[in-house]
Design an enzyme around this catalytic site. Structure first.
Site, PDB file in Angstrom:
ATOM      1  CG  HIS A   1       3.240   8.624  -4.304  1.00 46.23           C
ATOM      2  ND1 HIS A   1       2.660   8.954  -6.257  1.00 46.23           N
ATOM      3  CD2 HIS A   1       1.925   8.067  -4.524  1.00 46.23           C
ATOM      4  CE1 HIS A   1       1.484   7.752  -6.254  1.00 46.23           C
ATOM      5  NE2 HIS A   1       0.801   8.315  -4.459  1.00 46.23           N
TER       6      HIS A   1
ATOM      7  CE  LYS B   1      -7.965  -1.112  -7.773  1.00 50.77           C
ATOM      8  NZ  LYS B   1      -8.424   0.245  -6.818  1.00 50.77           N
TER       9      LYS B   1
ATOM     10  NE  ARG C   1      -4.353  12.490  -1.120  1.00 53.54           N
ATOM     11  CZ  ARG C   1      -5.236  11.703  -2.589  1.00 53.54           C
ATOM     12  NH1 ARG C   1      -4.203  11.992  -3.116  1.00 53.54           N
ATOM     13  NH2 ARG C   1      -6.055  10.564  -1.797  1.00 53.54           N
TER      14      ARG C   1
ATOM     15  CB  SER D   1      -1.505   8.809  -9.276  1.00 55.92           C
ATOM     16  OG  SER D   1      -0.547   8.370  -8.742  1.00 55.92           O
TER      17      SER D   1
END
Length: 163
Positions: free
Chosen positions: A17, A41, A90, A127
């Site tokens: 990040h 969430k 990514r 994460s």
């Protein structure tokens, strides 16, 4: 002023990040790191804690500020006069998903999405993986900033439920 948003959950913030935020800070006059607040969430850290961690690790960048949003990112961008969204990629699978999001966002607001390829050393980093490895006692010290590692270690100490 060229203002961009770097959105995410940042639960926790990783070196990946930080890599994208750093590079965005070099491209735009102002970068708003937009922390998603989705109360449905389950997160390891509260929105306030995630914002505090981001403020700590982004302190060296005078053109980066931290904010939170709930709801549509495009609404947040309209409210804050943001016309670009910066997203790190990514892998090809990220591109497939992020391209759809970029097209949807541009249909909702006058906004462009800028894709930044993740630096190779962070191409595997997420994460969720950091939390899982840390939960099982793995060494994630090279994956997160030191201040985040300290909070992560403290949070996971004695924690036995799933994330």
């Amino acid at each position: 002023m060229r203002r961009a948003a770097c959105p995410g959950s940042f639960d926790p913030v990783t070196n990946g990040h930080l890599d994208i935020i750093t590079r965005a800070a070099g491209l735009f006059d102002e970068v708003v790191v937009a922390v998603g607040v989705n109360k449905s969430k389950r997160r390891l850290f509260t929105a306030e804690e995630r914002m505090e961690m981001l403020a700590e690790v982004c302190a060296p960048f005078p053109n980066v500020r931290i904010d939170a949003f709930d709801g549509l990112l495009t609404d947040f961008c309209k409210q804050h006069d943001v016309h670009a969204i910066v997203k790190g990629l990514r892998a090809v699978s990220d591109f497939d998903y992020e391209l759809q999001m970029a097209q949807m966002n541009s249909s909702l607001a006058d906004i462009e999405t800028v894709f930044v390829p993740t630096s190779p050393e962070y191409s595997f980093l997420a994460s969720s993986l950091v939390k899982e490895v840390a939960m099982f006692g793995g060494d994630v010290s090279s994956l997160v900033p030191p201040s985040v590692l300290a909070r992560l270690t403290d949070r996971l100490a004695g924690r036995t439920d799933e994330m």
